[in-house]
Design a protein around this motif. Structure first.
Motif: not given
Length: 588
Positions: A32-33, A227-234
């Protein structure tokens, strides 16, 4: 509470097992990122030359040079990101820090594009013969411009080193089942890059063309932030690397120790050289001795028992381990491979910049819709988005049955196929440019600012073939360097593969200047209809053939790393072929 902690029945917390982390689920956030960040970066990679030329009033040559320098810097700065990731902080934290820098860079560009006093009056749309009368951006305006684009370059450079490695870390090379998914990961990583690029060269290019560059840069900043938000979700599901100190210091120690011991005879057997087999001391991977660059083996010669007892896994300036020596050899052996792929990326840089300028002289209409010139790369990208799944799901399994190699063909073979396709693409580009110029001559439109009666989709042929070349070469290099590197240098090795692109963009500027001087000005005019771009493309095609021959020599010379305690079987065999080869020792 730490998200990597589970809850016991008695209410106490316990850490998640390593086997519960990582895997395909964790890579979804990486993909995603990758897609969102690539959408922002690539959209500017294909269209910034238009912004430089039409809005900042740079000359055609300066516009092309500024773009290639920006792209080259972005990929070269991945070395810095890889160094930070392997030495000081985890790959996840590296992605967050450098992603924030990219967000700021796009925000600076958006502010400059929005406020007219921060940029010159645009000369876009003037007759080509009057472009020299335009007033270029002054020093302060250029300072703002280059501050923004090089913050973007620094940010995306760090991400390109850490993000693919973070995704690859989710698969354990020591587990045969997970190791077989590693090469597939790089295929799908490229698919996510391709998906983001398609959105970039269509949606964002349309925004910059029709709504304004301030909107385009602003959306890029928001996209990278998302994209930073998506990466942080995982975050709770990642397997994170543990930084193990500076690799550059370890390499320098090997050279210093080898020079100090230059008068000592080199032992015939590896058992006479220093190695630490204690995993508790931090030696998680032990590399076997290879027979190349034997002079470096002197760094591991034990002169006395006291010296050996005082040595550590990190090495000293007088005595290093065999593993440390082999890490140095790996980097030295990688250099010819990466250098022999640079010229392909020089061709990519030329195709990227000059094809955009070609498209601006051609008929870009699709019915009532006017296709922006920078959107022409969507043709090969769509082709790649179809080809990558077919390659991963159909070609690889079929080829594996014949070759016995889980990846179908070896990584170095895959790179070689890409180099051949790049040469073919350049030859076809020369033919297409000849046809375009003939149309201009036949319709007496050499100096006309009006579009020529020839469809922009003629450029799709050269772009489609080069897209295939990029699919083979880029994934091959990423997989090759990640697999061949030691556990201490995964991010740096990924960065090395991107350096091929960096050097390609930098040499692109040099090639243009040299060709202009030697040829008497093939590309000296601001009017492509009077330039000899077709001759230039054919020159690149011929040099690409020579470059492929050099690559074959480098690939046949390369010796693969060998990990102690692992054996080679039919599943992961050592392919010692004269053209290209790769080793995968994944069975315990």
């Amino acid at each position: 509470m730490n998200k990597n902690m589970g809850i016991c029945r008695n209410g106490e917390t316990q850490p998640k097992k390593q086997t519960e982390l990582g895997g395909r689920r964790a890579t979804i956030f990486v993909f995603a990122m990758s897609a969102l960040e690539t959408m922002a970066f690539i959209s500017n990679g294909v269209s910034l030359v238009t912004y430089f030329y039409g809005y900042m009033n740079f000359s055609l040559t300066k516009s092309a040079t500024s773009l290639t320098n920006f792209m080259g810097s972005a990929f070269l700065l991945s070395l810095f990101g890889g160094f930070i990731s392997d030495t000081y902080i985890t790959r996840f934290k590296t992605c967050i820090i450098f992603g924030c820098l990219e967000v700021v860079g796009f925000a600076v560009l958006a502010v400059q594009a929005h406020f007219k006093q921060l940029r010159p009056f645009p000369c876009k749309g003037l007759d080509p013969s009057k472009m020299n009368q335009c007033e270029p951006a002054d020093s302060s305006q250029q300072a703002i411009l280059f501050a923004g684009i090089y913050l973007v370059a620094l940010g995306t450079g760090g991400l390109k080193a850490a993000l693919p490695s973070l995704g690859a870390d989710q698969f354990d090379e020591r587990d045969p089942k997970e190791a077989s998914s590693l090469s597939s990961f790089f295929n799908w990583y490229l698919f996510s890059v391709t998906t983001g690029a398609i959105l970039g060269v269509t949606f964002l290019v349309w925004i910059s063309t029709n709504q304004g560059w301030d909107w385009s840069f602003g959306i890029c900043s928001i996209a990278v932030g998302m994209s930073l938000l998506f990466l942080s979700m995982g975050k709770s599901g990642y397997r994170n690397n543990v930084p193990k100190g500076s690799l550059f210091v370890r390499i320098l120690q090997v050279f210093v120790a080898a020079i100090r011991n230059r008068n000592l005879p080199i032992p015939d057997t590896a058992g006479e050289l220093h190695e630490i087999h204690d995993k508790e001391a931090g030696q998680t991977e032990i590399l076997q001795r290879t027979d190349q660059f034997k002079f470096l083996d002197r760094a591991a010669i034990v002169k006395n028992a006291q010296e050996a007892s005082e040595s550590s896994v990190s090495g000293t300036w007088e005595l290093c381990t065999v593993t440390q020596v082999e890490e140095t050899k790996i980097l030295v052996r990688m250099l010819p491979i990466i250098l022999s792929t640079v010229f392909m990326n020089t061709c990519l840089a030329q195709l990227q910049t000059f094809s955009i300028q070609q498209s601006n002289t051609m008929d870009r209409s699709i019915g009532n819709f006017q296709m922006p010139g920078p959107s022409i790369p969507v043709i090969p990208l769509l082709f790649m988005s179809i080809l990558i799944p077919l390659y991963d799901r159909i070609f690889v399994p079929l080829a594996s049955k014949f070759t016995g190699i889980p990846t179908g063909i070896t990584q170095l073979q895959r790179v070689g196929v890409g180099l051949v396709l790049a040469a073919i693409s350049m030859a076809i580009a020369g033919i297409i440019e000849t046809h375009r110029k003939n149309v201009a001559i036949n319709h007496n439109m050499i100096d006309s600012a009006e579009p020529l009666p020839i469809s922009i989709f003629w450029l799709g042929f050269q772009y489609a073939i080069f897209g295939m070349a990029d699919m083979f070469t880029l994934v091959g290099l990423l997989d090759f360097f990640y697999s061949e590197s030691s556990s201490r240098m995964k991010s740096l090795s990924t960065a090395i593969s991107w350096c091929s692109l960096a050097f390609g963009y930098f040499t692109s500027s040099v090639v243009v200047n040299v060709v202009n001087k030697v040829s008497g000005g093939w590309l000296a005019s601001n009017n492509l209809n009077r330039d000899k771009l077709n001759y230039f493309y054919w020159l690149l095609a011929g040099l690409s053939v020579v470059n492929f021959g050099v690559y074959l020599v480098c690939a046949s010379w390369y010796k693969h790393k060998k990990i102690e305690g692992k054996q080679i079987d039919n599943g992961w065999a050592l392919e010692e072929r004269i053209d290209t080869s790769i080793v995968r020792n994944n069975t315990p």
